[in-house]
Write an enzyme that holds these catalytic residues in place. Structure first.
Site, PDB file in Angstrom:
ATOM      1  N   SER A   1       0.819  -1.219   0.000  1.00 13.11           N
ATOM      2  CA  SER A   1       0.000   0.000   0.000  1.00 13.11           C
ATOM      3  C   SER A   1       0.849   1.265   0.000  1.00 13.11           C
ATOM      4  O   SER A   1       0.407   2.303  -0.471  1.00 13.11           O
ATOM      5  CB  SER A   1      -0.961  -0.010   1.187  1.00 13.11           C
ATOM      6  OG  SER A   1      -0.245  -0.026   2.402  1.00 13.11           O
TER       7      SER A   1
ATOM      8  N   HIS B   1      -3.474 -14.131   4.267  1.00 10.66           N
ATOM      9  CA  HIS B   1      -3.383 -14.459   5.698  1.00 10.66           C
ATOM     10  C   HIS B   1      -4.717 -14.972   6.266  1.00 10.66           C
ATOM     11  O   HIS B   1      -5.138 -14.563   7.357  1.00 10.66           O
ATOM     12  CB  HIS B   1      -2.923 -13.243   6.518  1.00 10.66           C
ATOM     13  CG  HIS B   1      -1.721 -12.524   5.949  1.00 10.66           C
ATOM     14  ND1 HIS B   1      -0.736 -13.137   5.218  1.00 10.66           N
ATOM     15  CD2 HIS B   1      -1.351 -11.211   6.005  1.00 10.66           C
ATOM     16  CE1 HIS B   1       0.179 -12.248   4.862  1.00 10.66           C
ATOM     17  NE2 HIS B   1      -0.172 -11.074   5.307  1.00 10.66           N
TER      18      HIS B   1
ATOM     19  N   ASP C   1       6.016 -12.951   3.754  1.00 13.57           N
ATOM     20  CA  ASP C   1       5.550 -11.567   3.969  1.00 13.57           C
ATOM     21  C   ASP C   1       6.719 -10.615   4.241  1.00 13.57           C
ATOM     22  O   ASP C   1       6.504  -9.505   4.735  1.00 13.57           O
ATOM     23  CB  ASP C   1       4.504 -11.487   5.080  1.00 13.57           C
ATOM     24  CG  ASP C   1       3.726 -10.177   5.067  1.00 13.57           C
ATOM     25  OD1 ASP C   1       3.810  -9.446   4.051  1.00 13.57           O
ATOM     26  OD2 ASP C   1       3.054  -9.870   6.066  1.00 13.57           O
TER      27      ASP C   1
HETATM   28  C1  0GY Z   1       0.940  -7.637   4.460  1.00 11.27           C
HETATM   29  C2  0GY Z   1       0.524  -6.784   5.508  1.00 11.27           C
HETATM   30  C3  0GY Z   1       0.396  -5.463   5.684  1.00 11.27           C
HETATM   31  C4  0GY Z   1       0.623  -4.406   4.787  1.00 11.27           C
HETATM   32  C5  0GY Z   1       0.428  -4.398   3.478  1.00 11.27           C
HETATM   33  O1  0GY Z   1       0.172  -3.385   1.460  1.00 11.27           O
HETATM   34  C6  0GY Z   1       0.551  -3.238   2.605  1.00 11.27           C
HETATM   35  O2  0GY Z   1       0.996  -2.191   3.053  1.00 11.27           O
HETATM   36  O3  0GY Z   1       0.055  -5.489   2.878  1.00 11.27           O
HETATM   37  C7  0GY Z   1      -0.074  -5.085   7.009  1.00 11.27           C
HETATM   38  O4  0GY Z   1       0.282  -4.002   7.502  1.00 11.27           O
HETATM   39  O5  0GY Z   1      -0.800  -5.893   7.629  1.00 11.27           O
HETATM   40  O6  0GY Z   1       0.738  -8.808   4.580  1.00 11.27           O
HETATM   41  O7  0GY Z   1       1.470  -7.277   3.428  1.00 11.27           O
END
Ligand code: 0GY
Length: 288
Positions: free
Chosen positions: A71, A175, A243
């Site tokens: 993100s 997850h 991850d």
């Molecule tokens: C993951 C988990 C996280 C973040 C993102 O795209 C992202 O920023 O996925 C999270 O903070 O739980 O599994 O990638």
């Protein structure tokens, strides 16, 4: 302040993955000087480059990666595409795209190794998650043979079920939809999730996130107890990933070697391990 969410000194796992194994959930961050983070990002990580990723992969005994757009890079997939490009054919990716993306740009992403799009519903990570727009995207990427990756937390499962039922492609849920592992193997959250898998044969899941979901912590016995039956009951619809670089983790940063050692406790036979780490990711990411 920039967040560093991974360890520089992971242990070497005791267990060796089979040759060709895919770590199917990793990210790259930056490098920021070349690939700036989105102004809308909810966190500001240190650089986690493809070179760092591939060095870790070698140490852990994996052969390939699926790089999932994080993100913090918004809908600019340049850092993810760069990671795939410098992998020499050993990485593929999942993008995050804007609803108004052109067909030409989708084709460019496909040529760059993208095979799916991610819809993120975590309020702490994104400002909005427009289901109607996501559905339009899902219908468009179906033509490319891509799939959809969805990230949500357990309390959203019921609300999102009609949305997921309308998606025409394979769906991979990150997850396990973040169940409360403390509820145990017959708990409400994992039972609802199993019902979703039972009623939607196109829904897969990543049996990853021990470091986020376990209440007990390493060696993640509580996670194994809840998740091993998922691998055994849905062996053709599961993926696994470290991850790395573990976005946003600041307390309890995991040892990636110890995470790999969870895999043979989830997939307890050579046949299950092969499906989880090779055959299943091949079907989604290296079908061509
Ligand atoms: C993951 C988990 C996280 C973040 C993102 O795209 C992202 O920023 O996925 C999270 O903070 O739980 O599994 O990638």
């Amino acid at each position: 302040m920039r967040i560093k969410s991974w360890t520089d000194t992971p242990s070497t796992p005791s267990w060796r993955p089979p040759a060709g194994a895919v770590d199917a959930h990793v990210h790259v961050f930056g490098p920021e000087a070349r690939f700036p983070f989105s102004p809308k990002s909810k966190y500001h990580p240190e650089d986690a480059t493809p070179e760092m990723l591939f060095a870790l992969r070698d140490k852990l005994g994996f052969s390939r990666n699926v790089i999932v757009q994080a993100s913090c890079h918004g809908t600019d997939n340049s850092a993810t595409l760069n990671g795939i490009a410098v992998s020499g054919g050993t990485a593929r990716g999942v993008a995050v795209v804007a609803p108004d993306i052109s067909d030409e740009e989708l084709q460019r992403l496909h040529a760059g190794g993208i095979r799916g799009v991610r819809f993120n519903f975590l309020k702490r990570l994104v400002d909005d998650a427009p289901k109607d727009k996501f559905l339009e995207i899902a219908r468009r990427i179906e033509r490319l043979g891509w799939h959809v990756v969805i990230y949500f937390e357990a309390e959203l499962l019921e609300e999102l079920t009609p949305f997921m039922a309308a998606i025409p492609t394979t769906i991979v849920i990150d997850h396990l939809g973040r169940p409360d592992i403390g509820q145990g193997p017959d708990g409400k959250d994992i039972t609802a999730f199993r019902r979703l898998l039972d009623t939607h044969p196109n829904i897969w899941t990543k049996v990853s996130g021990a470091e986020r979901l376990s209440v007990q912590g390493p060696p993640y016995d509580d996670f194994v107890e809840v998740v091993r039956p998922i691998v055994e009951n849905y062996p053709d619809r599961v993926l696994w990933g470290t991850d790395w670089p573990h976005p946003n983790m600041q307390d309890n940063i995991p040892d990636d070697g110890k995470l790999v050692d969870v895999v043979p406790r989830l997939a307890t036979t050579g046949a299950l391990q092969r499906k989880l780490l090779i055959d299943n990711p091949d079907r989604l990411y290296w079908a061509d």
